[in-house]
Motif scaffolding. Sequence first.
Motif, PDB file in Angstrom:
ATOM      1  N   LEU A 451      12.447 -19.237 -20.737  1.00  0.00           N
ATOM      2  CA  LEU A 451      13.395 -18.403 -20.007  1.00  0.00           C
ATOM      3  C   LEU A 451      14.728 -19.116 -19.768  1.00  0.00           C
ATOM      4  CD1 LEU A 451      11.093 -16.763 -17.311  1.00  0.00           C
ATOM      5  CD2 LEU A 451      12.204 -15.608 -19.216  1.00  0.00           C
ATOM      6  N   GLN A 452      14.785 -20.417 -20.077  1.00  0.00           N
ATOM      7  CA  GLN A 452      16.016 -21.171 -19.885  1.00  0.00           C
ATOM      8  C   GLN A 452      17.144 -20.636 -20.760  1.00  0.00           C
ATOM      9  OE1 GLN A 452      15.294 -25.355 -20.096  1.00  0.00           O
ATOM     10  NE2 GLN A 452      16.980 -25.837 -18.718  1.00  0.00           N
ATOM     11  N   GLN A 453      16.784 -19.939 -21.833  1.00  0.00           N
ATOM     12  CA  GLN A 453      17.791 -19.388 -22.743  1.00  0.00           C
ATOM     13  C   GLN A 453      18.403 -18.090 -22.222  1.00  0.00           C
ATOM     14  OE1 GLN A 453      18.455 -21.449 -25.232  1.00  0.00           O
ATOM     15  NE2 GLN A 453      16.747 -22.716 -24.501  1.00  0.00           N
ATOM     16  N   VAL A 454      17.818 -17.514 -21.178  1.00  0.00           N
ATOM     17  CA  VAL A 454      18.295 -16.238 -20.623  1.00  0.00           C
ATOM     18  C   VAL A 454      19.270 -16.512 -19.480  1.00  0.00           C
ATOM     19  CG1 VAL A 454      17.582 -14.030 -19.615  1.00  0.00           C
ATOM     20  CG2 VAL A 454      16.085 -15.203 -21.236  1.00  0.00           C
ATOM     21  N   SER A 455      20.258 -15.680 -19.348  1.00  0.00           N
ATOM     22  CA  SER A 455      21.236 -15.829 -18.272  1.00  0.00           C
ATOM     23  C   SER A 455      20.551 -15.711 -16.918  1.00  0.00           C
ATOM     24  CB  SER A 455      22.313 -14.748 -18.410  1.00  0.00           C
ATOM     25  OG  SER A 455      23.104 -14.692 -17.243  1.00  0.00           O
ATOM     26  N   PRO A 456      20.827 -16.638 -15.974  1.00  0.00           N
ATOM     27  CA  PRO A 456      20.193 -16.561 -14.644  1.00  0.00           C
ATOM     28  C   PRO A 456      20.381 -15.224 -13.936  1.00  0.00           C
ATOM     29  CG  PRO A 456      21.229 -18.694 -14.924  1.00  0.00           C
ATOM     30  CD  PRO A 456      21.616 -17.871 -16.126  1.00  0.00           C
ATOM     31  N   PRO A 457      21.596 -14.637 -13.910  1.00  0.00           N
ATOM     32  CA  PRO A 457      21.715 -13.317 -13.254  1.00  0.00           C
ATOM     33  C   PRO A 457      20.847 -12.244 -13.905  1.00  0.00           C
ATOM     34  CG  PRO A 457      23.884 -14.303 -13.534  1.00  0.00           C
ATOM     35  CD  PRO A 457      22.926 -15.153 -14.296  1.00  0.00           C
ATOM     36  N   ALA A 458      20.684 -12.318 -15.230  1.00  0.00           N
ATOM     37  CA  ALA A 458      19.836 -11.341 -15.913  1.00  0.00           C
ATOM     38  C   ALA A 458      18.378 -11.513 -15.488  1.00  0.00           C
ATOM     39  CB  ALA A 458      19.969 -11.484 -17.426  1.00  0.00           C
ATOM     40  N   ILE A 459      17.947 -12.768 -15.349  1.00  0.00           N
ATOM     41  CA  ILE A 459      16.573 -13.031 -14.899  1.00  0.00           C
ATOM     42  C   ILE A 459      16.354 -12.452 -13.506  1.00  0.00           C
ATOM     43  CG2 ILE A 459      14.958 -14.856 -14.227  1.00  0.00           C
ATOM     44  CD1 ILE A 459      16.186 -16.625 -16.380  1.00  0.00           C
ATOM     45  N   VAL A 460      17.303 -12.712 -12.609  1.00  0.00           N
ATOM     46  CA  VAL A 460      17.175 -12.242 -11.224  1.00  0.00           C
ATOM     47  C   VAL A 460      17.180 -10.714 -11.166  1.00  0.00           C
ATOM     48  CG1 VAL A 460      18.300 -12.191  -8.970  1.00  0.00           C
ATOM     49  CG2 VAL A 460      18.156 -14.327 -10.241  1.00  0.00           C
ATOM     50  N   PHE A 461      18.039 -10.082 -11.957  1.00  0.00           N
ATOM     51  CA  PHE A 461      18.120  -8.619 -11.965  1.00  0.00           C
ATOM     52  C   PHE A 461      16.788  -8.008 -12.412  1.00  0.00           C
ATOM     53  CE2 PHE A 461      19.183  -4.571 -14.107  1.00  0.00           C
ATOM     54  CZ  PHE A 461      19.747  -3.902 -13.025  1.00  0.00           C
ATOM     55  N   ILE A 462      16.209  -8.530 -13.478  1.00  0.00           N
ATOM     56  CA  ILE A 462      14.929  -8.009 -13.982  1.00  0.00           C
ATOM     57  C   ILE A 462      13.816  -8.229 -12.956  1.00  0.00           C
ATOM     58  CG2 ILE A 462      13.164  -8.292 -15.762  1.00  0.00           C
ATOM     59  CD1 ILE A 462      15.489  -9.013 -17.689  1.00  0.00           C
ATOM     60  N   LEU A 549      21.456  -3.761  -6.920  1.00  0.00           N
ATOM     61  CA  LEU A 549      22.840  -4.144  -7.226  1.00  0.00           C
ATOM     62  C   LEU A 549      23.487  -4.857  -6.030  1.00  0.00           C
ATOM     63  CD1 LEU A 549      24.070  -0.960  -9.154  1.00  0.00           C
ATOM     64  CD2 LEU A 549      23.378  -3.176 -10.112  1.00  0.00           C
ATOM     65  N   VAL A 550      23.218  -4.393  -4.822  1.00  0.00           N
ATOM     66  CA  VAL A 550      23.750  -5.058  -3.631  1.00  0.00           C
ATOM     67  C   VAL A 550      23.162  -6.463  -3.507  1.00  0.00           C
ATOM     68  CG1 VAL A 550      23.799  -5.015  -1.095  1.00  0.00           C
ATOM     69  CG2 VAL A 550      24.240  -2.926  -2.390  1.00  0.00           C
ATOM     70  N   ILE A 551      21.881  -6.597  -3.785  1.00  0.00           N
ATOM     71  CA  ILE A 551      21.242  -7.917  -3.743  1.00  0.00           C
ATOM     72  C   ILE A 551      21.863  -8.852  -4.778  1.00  0.00           C
ATOM     73  CG2 ILE A 551      19.075  -9.142  -4.195  1.00  0.00           C
ATOM     74  CD1 ILE A 551      17.624  -6.680  -3.015  1.00  0.00           C
ATOM     75  N   MET A 552      22.153  -8.324  -5.972  1.00  0.00           N
ATOM     76  CA  MET A 552      22.804  -9.130  -7.004  1.00  0.00           C
ATOM     77  C   MET A 552      24.188  -9.587  -6.537  1.00  0.00           C
ATOM     78  SD  MET A 552      20.769  -9.566  -9.507  1.00  0.00           S
ATOM     79  CE  MET A 552      21.946 -10.246 -10.657  1.00  0.00           C
ATOM     80  N   LEU A 553      24.905  -8.711  -5.862  1.00  0.00           N
ATOM     81  CA  LEU A 553      26.204  -9.089  -5.319  1.00  0.00           C
ATOM     82  C   LEU A 553      26.052 -10.206  -4.294  1.00  0.00           C
ATOM     83  CD1 LEU A 553      29.266  -8.589  -4.800  1.00  0.00           C
ATOM     84  CD2 LEU A 553      28.574  -6.855  -3.122  1.00  0.00           C
ATOM     85  N   ALA A 554      25.067 -10.092  -3.413  1.00  0.00           N
ATOM     86  CA  ALA A 554      24.872 -11.080  -2.350  1.00  0.00           C
ATOM     87  C   ALA A 554      24.503 -12.448  -2.915  1.00  0.00           C
ATOM     88  CB  ALA A 554      23.794 -10.594  -1.384  1.00  0.00           C
TER      89      ALA A 554
END
Length: 589
Positions: A451-462, A549-554
Amino acid sequence: MATCWQGLWAYRFYLIVLFLPIFLLPLPILVPTKEAYCAYAIILMALFWCVEALPLAVTALLPIVLFPMMGIMDASEASIEYLKDTNILFIGGLLVAIAVEHWNLHKRIALRVLLIIGVRPALLMLGFMLVTAFLSMWISNTATTAMMVPIANAVLDQLHKAPRDKDVEEGSDNPTFELQEPNPQKEVTKLDNGQVHPIPLHPLEPMTQKNEEQHRFSQGMSLCVCYSASIGGIATLTGTTPNLVLQGQVNALYSGNGNVVNFASWFGFAFPAMIILLALAWLWLQFLFLGFNFRKNFGIGGQAREQDQAAFQVIQKEHKQLGPMTFAEKAVTVLFVLLVILWFTREPGFFPGWGNVAFANEKGESLVSDGTVAIFIGIILFIVPSKIPGLTQDPEKPGKLKAPLALLNWKTVNEKMPWNIVFLLGGGFALAKGSEKSGLSKWLGAKLTPLQQVSPPAIVFILCLLVATFTECTSNVATTTLFLPILASMAEAICLHPLYVMLPCTLAASLAFMLPVATPPNAIVFSFGGLKVSDMARAGFLLNIVGVLVIMLAINSWSYPIFNLHTFPSWASRNTSALCFVNTTMPSP
């Protein structure tokens, strides 16, 4: 044949408890390692929690039995996880919440705010959401909803009453305001946190007695109460149990973290997210149930209708019936404010708190915790009298003097304290400790390195979407208990700050907006009638997406300086190779 199936269905929980452990036995038998033994215990508990074959708290006690028998931890080490500092914070916070509820202080606050806001449709909805969110920051989401829904129902009855009915009903008492009082004419509903709350037998009027507009407004008002109860709970560390699960898991997995998750740091992170999500939820519910006619919704340019005046008088009447604030209410208010101030100033982080100055060890770290403060105020509640100190006649023994009762007594606490949550929290901490001791956390981390190859924000969003979906069907406490240790291992494996993953997923566990069974506030609102599952699902689906989306912003903005997410912390090097510290800068969000 039908009778046979009915019998099996009736005994389904007994059969699950009996056969599920046997069905999973090949895992520890074919892979005789401590990692597999711990995985067996976690999978078994997860399935029991999902289907609720046993009470949640009883399932949480399984590590005390399984871990010593599997050689993962000895019994004393497993047992001590069930009464950690986080459990103490939970108990102390609820002592104050019980006092607020016992002396009806929450009802006074609610009615006062509604008198200030007014009864215009959009403002009335906003008023109920603000009050419910504020109260659920400090007391149980379930208790807040159980109090606010009858008030909303009474106001709606007046708003939707024909003018000619006003004189007939004038002066009559409104039974929907009989909140949390013993009454044989009321039903009770037992919710998944073990608390029992009365549900008045006055459901919303059927649609045949209202026009479409009134019916939709009633639906919107009902949903705004249960949604704002869930949203408000995320703002404070003690507002909802998943927040405490996070703090306990972080302290259990990373003992040297320096108390990074405390009341002040959590509030700084979660309160702005709560405000944004509450505002967006208000706009969404207003659009969905009131439409785009803002002039009408806000009552601009029009005169107050008779129904509006009647509804306002209902609120005013109930506020007057409370009378002036009693000594007990004033005392509880002072102690409550003192508790919040002590929580914020104990170890705020950006300046030395009183805990660092007055009660610090040789390293300058505070020896007291948020739990210490909560228990201190809780003990005071058992000491301070509920009336101005003095002597009164004992009604049971004429001629003898009697001192007034204290603000809290053990009988009240024992009835209202959800003791099952204490065991549920402890079970989660025991699972986290078992995962670490058995090596399961390290094994999981190694498997998740791609998973290191995946963008951290993308991981968190999923992950947030996954947790938000999972919590619709499972207890939010069980959801966070199961996910957080795995997420911590994943973060270590890919050199992410553990809190960058754990914080947003904890908030996502409170986004249970779609189903009546998802959370007790939803169940209370649904039991009043006027709502279909499709109504709640339609309103909650978009709100879930907005919440993520709000959590991603925070997590990608103001949480960075609060939790120092820019670098990989040294205290998170539990199972991490030295490669994480070659470049300690976190990937850009």
